[in-house]
Design an enzyme around this catalytic site. Structure first.
Site, PDB file in Angstrom:
ATOM      1  N   GLY A 173     -86.822  -3.892  -0.690  1.00  0.00           N
ATOM      2  CA  GLY A 173     -87.027  -2.674  -0.380  1.00  0.00           C
ATOM      3  C   GLY A 173     -87.700  -2.807   1.211  1.00  0.00           C
ATOM      4  N   ASN A 174     -88.207  -1.672   1.645  1.00  0.00           N
ATOM      5  CA  ASN A 174     -89.013  -1.721   2.917  1.00  0.00           C
ATOM      6  C   ASN A 174     -90.286  -0.974   2.856  1.00  0.00           C
ATOM      7  OD1 ASN A 174     -88.417   0.775   3.930  1.00  0.00           O
ATOM      8  ND2 ASN A 174     -86.270   0.327   3.468  1.00  0.00           N
ATOM      9  N   ARG A 175     -90.898  -1.055   3.820  1.00  0.00           N
ATOM     10  CA  ARG A 175     -92.426  -0.458   3.904  1.00  0.00           C
ATOM     11  C   ARG A 175     -92.436   0.768   4.498  1.00  0.00           C
ATOM     12  NH1 ARG A 175     -95.491  -3.465   8.010  1.00  0.00           N
ATOM     13  NH2 ARG A 175     -97.287  -2.909   6.776  1.00  0.00           N
TER      14      ARG A 175
END
Ligand code: CTP
Length: 428
Positions: free
Chosen positions: A227-229
């Site tokens: 995933g990412n932030r």
């Protein structure tokens, strides 16, 4: 920093105004809370005083030497009444001035926002609708109530929208203040309730827009993902501002936990492929597509149905699996390709850049704009302590075929969203 008067009238939704107050003060605004006496039956003066850091009065007989009934309205940059009860709307429509809040409403020459909240029957009553109509014709911004569960077992229109949604509208109005004179308006009255209660302005009325927000997740096994932030806050602010300008908004939201802005249709998705399908479906009838989502460029080549376990082989204690990735489609580039020679939809990309030895943030942005072929590219500088999850943002808006750069921020994501829609409207 703006001087805001937060009026609170006596409805159960007064508790939500505490969160709205927090959003204002955390954004650095100077807020004076002016509750009605009935509002204090729901939330007491100590709460408002503690949260705003100022004394709270309901009548005109406190601190008379400071003439607060005139000064507060005269010096405010924005007056917000949330919730606005049927009683408060009636008093404001008729210019009554029996307490401090109604006095403030008569002396304010800044923009005034009212967010009615009450039971459905009261909201739909001809008297309330006539009062709302009168106030809207005088230039007051009416944020219509949301539909949903009311205080009792019943449901229907009447709920106060969530504080984040009210805050987004207020920030947008602060960014583009059109003074409210309160002394009559040339706008002819409209018999249509939906037109009268349209959130704020109508620059995007009749336009259908799609906004993607959040960050995709690419599953590895039933418990893990890549995933990412991205928090989705900028995309939600874009959706809220578009709705407040009258657009019909579809928000394709990847893994966010934010409150949907009022009037926005949310399509929840998780992976890049799901996001692509949802965006492409909604883009078919759209005038504008804004790709604010952080879409994963790669996904694991294989999804493992059972949880990937570590081995317990004493001969090889460091054994670890190798994860092979494959490319995800570039959704933005796909939209540009599908549009071909047509002028619509207007397509807006985002670029999260850090700058490196090959070039600065703007240089990378220009190259990306050329590569992706979209109409606008909103470039923001990212890093461990920048942008992600924060409420403020700083962006540079690049336009295809133009060397002009519009800089927005550092400012709230709502203010940045307003700058993006201004740029889109120039193209439209
Ligand atoms: N985007 C997309 N599909 C992807 C990746 C990105 O539609 N698979 C969109 C994003 O929503 C954003 C824009 O493309 O609007 C830029 O994304 P970014 O990740 O910053 O750019 P990349 O094309 O991935 O370029 P690079 O890897 O060089 O940073």
């Amino acid at each position: 920093m703006a001087r805001i008067v937060l009026g609170v009238s006596g409805g159960i939704a007064a508790y939500k105004a505490c969160s709205l107050l927090r959003l204002f003060t955390e954004a650095g605004h100077d807020v004076t809370v002016v509750p009605t006496a009935s509002a204090l039956q729901f939330v007491g003066a100590p709460t408002w005083e503690a949260l705003s850091g100022k004394p709270v009065h309901t009548g005109v007989w406190d601190s008379v030497h400071e003439v607060p009934h005139v000064r507060l309205g005269q010096t405010a940059d924005l007056v917000v009444v949330a919730p606005a009860t049927a009683d408060l709307l009636a008093k404001a429509a008729h210019g009554l001035a029996g307490d401090l809040l109604t006095n403030v409403l008569l002396t304010a020459r800044c923009p005034v926002v009212m967010a009615p909240a009450m039971h459905t029957e009261m909201w739909e009553h001809a008297a309330t609708q006539a009062n709302v109509s009168t106030l809207a014709e005088r230039g007051i911004h009416i944020i219509p109530p949301a539909s949903g569960r009311l205080t009792g077992a019943d449901t229907g229109p009447g709920r106060l929208p969530e504080p984040e949604a009210l805050y987004a509208v207020c920030e947008r109005i602060l960014a583009h203040p059109a003074p409210h004179t309160g002394v009559g308006s040339e706008t002819p009255g409209s018999p249509d309730v939906s037109a009268r209660t349209e959130a704020t302005t109508s620059e995007l009325a009749g336009r259908s827009v799609v906004v993607s927000a959040g960050g995709t997740r690419e599953p590895l096994d039933p418990v893990r993902y890549l995933g990412n932030r991205s928090s989705g806050k900028q995309g939600y602010a874009l959706a809220a501002v578009a709705a407040s300008r009258g657009a019909s908004v579809t928000l394709v939201a990847a893994n966010t936990s934010l409150v949907a802005p009022p009037g926005v249709t949310v399509v929840p998705v998780s992976t890049a492929l799901e996001l692509q399908a949802a965006v492409e479906r909604a883009a078919k009838d759209a005038d504008v597509v804004v790709m604010a989502a952080a879409v994963a460029d790669f996904r694991p080549a294989h999804y493992t149905d059972a949880k990937i376990k570590k081995t317990h082989d004493p001969a090889d204690p460091d054994a670890a699996p190798t994860i092979t990735l494959v490319r995800n489609p570039d959704v933005l580039a796909g939209l540009v390709e599908a549009r071909g020679e047509e002028a619509t939809p207007v397509i807006v990309g985002f670029a999260a850049e850090t700058g490196d030895e090959q070039g600065g943030v703007l240089q990378h942005g220009r190259a990306k704009l050329a590569r992706k072929g979209c109409d606008l590219l909103v470039v923001n500088e990212v890093g461990l302590d920048k942008t992600f999850g924060l409420d403020d943002n700083t962006v540079h808006i690049l336009r295809q075929g133009s060397s002009h750069v519009v800089d927005a921020g550092p400012a709230s994501k709502e203010v940045v969203a307003a700058a993006v829609w201004d740029a889109v409207q120039e193209i439209l």
